[in-house]
Structure formats: C-alpha cells, structure tokens
Motif scaffolding. Structure first.
Motif, mmCIF file in Angstrom:
data_model
loop_
_atom_site.group_PDB
_atom_site.id
_atom_site.type_symbol
_atom_site.label_atom_id
_atom_site.label_comp_id
_atom_site.label_asym_id
_atom_site.label_seq_id
_atom_site.Cartn_x
_atom_site.Cartn_y
_atom_site.Cartn_z
ATOM 1 N N GLY A 215 33.017 47.866 38.030
ATOM 2 C CA GLY A 215 34.025 48.332 37.095
ATOM 3 C C GLY A 215 34.047 47.447 35.863
ATOM 4 O O GLY A 215 33.232 46.542 35.697
ATOM 5 N N HIS A 216 34.996 47.717 34.975
ATOM 6 C CA HIS A 216 35.133 46.892 33.781
ATOM 7 C C HIS A 216 35.430 45.444 34.173
ATOM 8 O O HIS A 216 36.219 45.180 35.086
ATOM 9 C CB HIS A 216 36.279 47.411 32.901
ATOM 10 C CG HIS A 216 35.974 48.722 32.233
ATOM 11 N ND1 HIS A 216 35.000 48.858 31.270
ATOM 12 C CD2 HIS A 216 36.527 49.954 32.394
ATOM 13 C CE1 HIS A 216 34.948 50.116 30.857
ATOM 14 N NE2 HIS A 216 35.870 50.803 31.523
ATOM 15 N N ALA A 217 34.790 44.498 33.478
ATOM 16 C CA ALA A 217 35.105 43.092 33.693
ATOM 17 C C ALA A 217 36.535 42.834 33.248
ATOM 18 O O ALA A 217 36.970 43.285 32.190
ATOM 19 C CB ALA A 217 34.131 42.212 32.910
ATOM 20 N N THR A 218 37.266 42.105 34.091
ATOM 21 C CA THR A 218 38.662 41.823 33.781
ATOM 22 C C THR A 218 38.972 40.402 34.246
ATOM 23 O O THR A 218 38.053 39.596 34.426
ATOM 24 C CB THR A 218 39.579 42.868 34.445
ATOM 25 O OG1 THR A 218 40.937 42.602 34.099
ATOM 26 C CG2 THR A 218 39.441 42.875 35.956
ATOM 27 N N THR A 219 40.220 40.067 34.406
ATOM 28 C CA THR A 219 40.593 38.713 34.802
ATOM 29 C C THR A 219 41.407 38.738 36.091
ATOM 30 O O THR A 219 41.983 39.761 36.464
ATOM 31 C CB THR A 219 41.434 38.022 33.716
ATOM 32 O OG1 THR A 219 42.701 38.693 33.602
ATOM 33 C CG2 THR A 219 40.714 38.047 32.368
ATOM 34 N N MET A 220 41.455 37.583 36.739
ATOM 35 C CA MET A 220 42.251 37.474 37.960
ATOM 36 C C MET A 220 43.718 37.760 37.668
ATOM 37 O O MET A 220 44.406 38.406 38.470
ATOM 38 C CB MET A 220 42.105 36.074 38.553
ATOM 39 C CG MET A 220 40.767 35.816 39.220
ATOM 40 S SD MET A 220 40.533 36.778 40.749
ATOM 41 C CE MET A 220 41.746 36.008 41.824
#
Length: 329
Positions: A215-220
C-alpha cells in the motif's frame, strides 16, 4: 476464465479464490487439504506438491495459475505441468537485499542471490527471500506470461500471523498504549482483500512484469491513529524510543515478546517505504487502514481462537512504567 489457485484455503490464496468465484470464474483450488477450507463455489483438489500432480489437474487446460509457494522444487514442477497458462506468482519484498533505502521499486533495488534448493525455514529463516528469488525466475522462464507481485506486510481479517491483528485488539482495550519508536517512522501495509482483488485482475488482464504488492507508504503515527479510529477506541499513545525497547527485551516485528510492525531504524527504513506508484498505475486499489482495522476487530470478536501475537497487557504496563521512570514522565 479457468483459474487454478495453488493453495486456496488460507488467507491470501483463499481471498484470491473467493474474489475469482465472485467474478464468475471457474476456480479450482489445489492444496494438501490439511488446513482451512476453500471458498464456496470453488472446486477443491487434494495435492501435496511434493507428490506428482494429480491426473485431473494435469489433464485440464487452465487459463491462469496463482501460486504463493516458496519452495523452488514445487514451483519448478508446477510450471512444467502448466506452461501455457498465465502465472501470477506471489513473491515478497524480502527478495531485495537493500532494506534501508526508502522509495525503492522493482528494477531499482539489488536482489538477493537465489537459492535453488528447498531449505527448511526452521533451520535457516534467512533462506526465505533467496528461495523466492529462485521461484520468480522459474515462473518467468517457464510460463507463457507472468506477473510477479512482491507483497510486504499483508493484513486484515483471517491473518494467521497475528501481527497487525495485535493493534486492533490492543486499541479496543483503550487506555494508554505503548507505541514503538517514533511516530514519523515509516510503515506500509496492504489489506488482503485489496491484494487479492488486484491478483485476480492481473490474471484477467494477463498483466506482465514485476510489482511490489504494498500500500501507500505511511508512518507509524498515521497507522496507529487510523487503527484507533477504525476501532472507535479511546486511547493515548505513548511513544517509547527503540533503544529503550531493545534494553527492555522487546522484540521487533512479530512474536510473543514483540511490538508488531516496529522495525529497528535506520537499517529497515526501506523495507516499509517502497514506492508503490507502479502498482497503483497497474490497477491496485487500497482501502483506508481504519476500514481494515474495523473489519479485523470484527473478525477477531467472531473468531475467539484467532492468532494475536505481541506482548501482553501486563508486560506493556511494566515497560511503560519503566519508561516513565527513565524519562521523568
């Protein structure tokens, strides 16, 4: 379309079979018949892939094959039996030897050296990626046409690993939640249903090439907040530095002493920050993490024996107390 799913009874391969049935395809699932069940509407054939292919499979001309195997011998023998079919091979981002560089995509990252023989992962877990490299080559060289999809962390209802599942379960309990590392640390997940839909679409279109199934790279921070929102949970996230977690004996990624999704930085900055643009351009569509969390929690409540891996609440409270003492919080 006459589709053969090698597997079809557990998690991703089952979701693929279910989606293909919903679309009206003629679906056969071939597996050992020892775990799970195939979706209603799919035909089931028992095949231990260390044995010769059953005659009823060998005698059938399939339009496409979906395979999730990791053993080169099993992929080699199956491709030899069905060389005229379009193959969708589900590999892994673990084929890349560089796990620290964010923004990688197929063709831009170095690959691990292949291991062409079967290796027991209980003896050598590091053989997983190299065996998948070998399997990819077998499919490309032996199939009429092929799609190679390399997922990262697959999540959602039915997850047998219990990794992502830890977070909906924990958020639903509310209160102060131990959040690992930093909120800006990268992470990347894909809902099993979205991946399955894309896999079936790739078989229909006879898509060719290599893609990252992420999926799209995101953050914790974004993911944990989305999980809390999806579970309608009243929580307070307390971020604990990775060095302190290591000192406390907390393991990364998975396992009973772990905080799932957490990976040490910077050595794993790239593993959870792949550039998924080519995959979205090739038809991948993903749902919000909050929706995945909501549905995973519902599945958990309907499935009391579902696997949930990660530290327990008592251990979490001990680490949080130690962190407050160490930081004066």
């Amino acid at each position: 379309m006459k589709l053969l799913v090698l597997g079809g009874s557990v998690f991703l391969s089952r979701a693929v079979a279910a989606d293909a049935v919903r679309r009206g395809h003629d679906v056969t699932c071939a597996n050992r018949g020892t775990s799970g069940s195939v979706p209603e509407g799919a035909r089931s054939v028992v095949w231990d892939r260390d044995d010769p292919v059953p005659e009823q499979l060998a005698a059938t001309a399939y339009d496409a094959v979906v395979d999730v195997a990791r053993h080169p011998s099993r992929v080699r023998s199956a491709v030899a039996v069905f060389p005229s079919a379009h193959w969708v091979f589900v590999s892994t981002v673990n084929v890349y030897s560089d796990e620290s560089t964010p923004g990688g995509r197929p063709g831009t990252l170095p690959m691990r050296d292949p291991i062409h023989e079967d290796v027991d992962l209980a003896v050598d877990m590091e053989a997983y990626g190299p065996m998948k490299v070998a399997c990819e080559s077998l499919v490309r060289d032996g199939a009429a046409t092929a799609t190679v999809i390399r997922p990262g962390l697959i999540v959602g209802p039915g997850d047998p690993s219990g990794r992502f599942t830890y977070w909906p379960a924990r958020m639903a309990d509310g209160g102060t939640v131990l959040a690992p590392g930093r909120p800006e640390d990268s992470t990347q997940v894909i809902d099993v249903r979205d991946l399955a839909t894309w896999v079936v679409g790739a078989t229909e279109a006879r898509l060719t090439g290599d893609y990252d199934g992420v999926g799209h790279a995101t953050t914790m921070g974004e993911v944990l907040s989305a999980v809390a929102a999806g579970c309608d949970a009243d929580v307070e996230l307390t971020w604990v530095a990775q060095e302190f977690l290591t000192e406390q004996g907390i393991e990364p990624w998975a396992g009973p002493d772990s905080l799932p999704l957490w990976l040490p930085r910077p050595e794993y900055d790239g593993m959870t920050a792949h550039d998924a643009t080519p995959s979205y351009d090739a038809g991948l569509v993903t749902r919000p993490v909050a929706d995945t969390a909501r549905d995973t929690l519902a599945w958990l409540r309907e499935t009391p024996d579902a696997t949930v891996t990660g530290i327990g609440r008592e251990r979490e409270a001990e680490v949080l107390a130690a962190w407050r003492d160490a930081t004066g919080g």
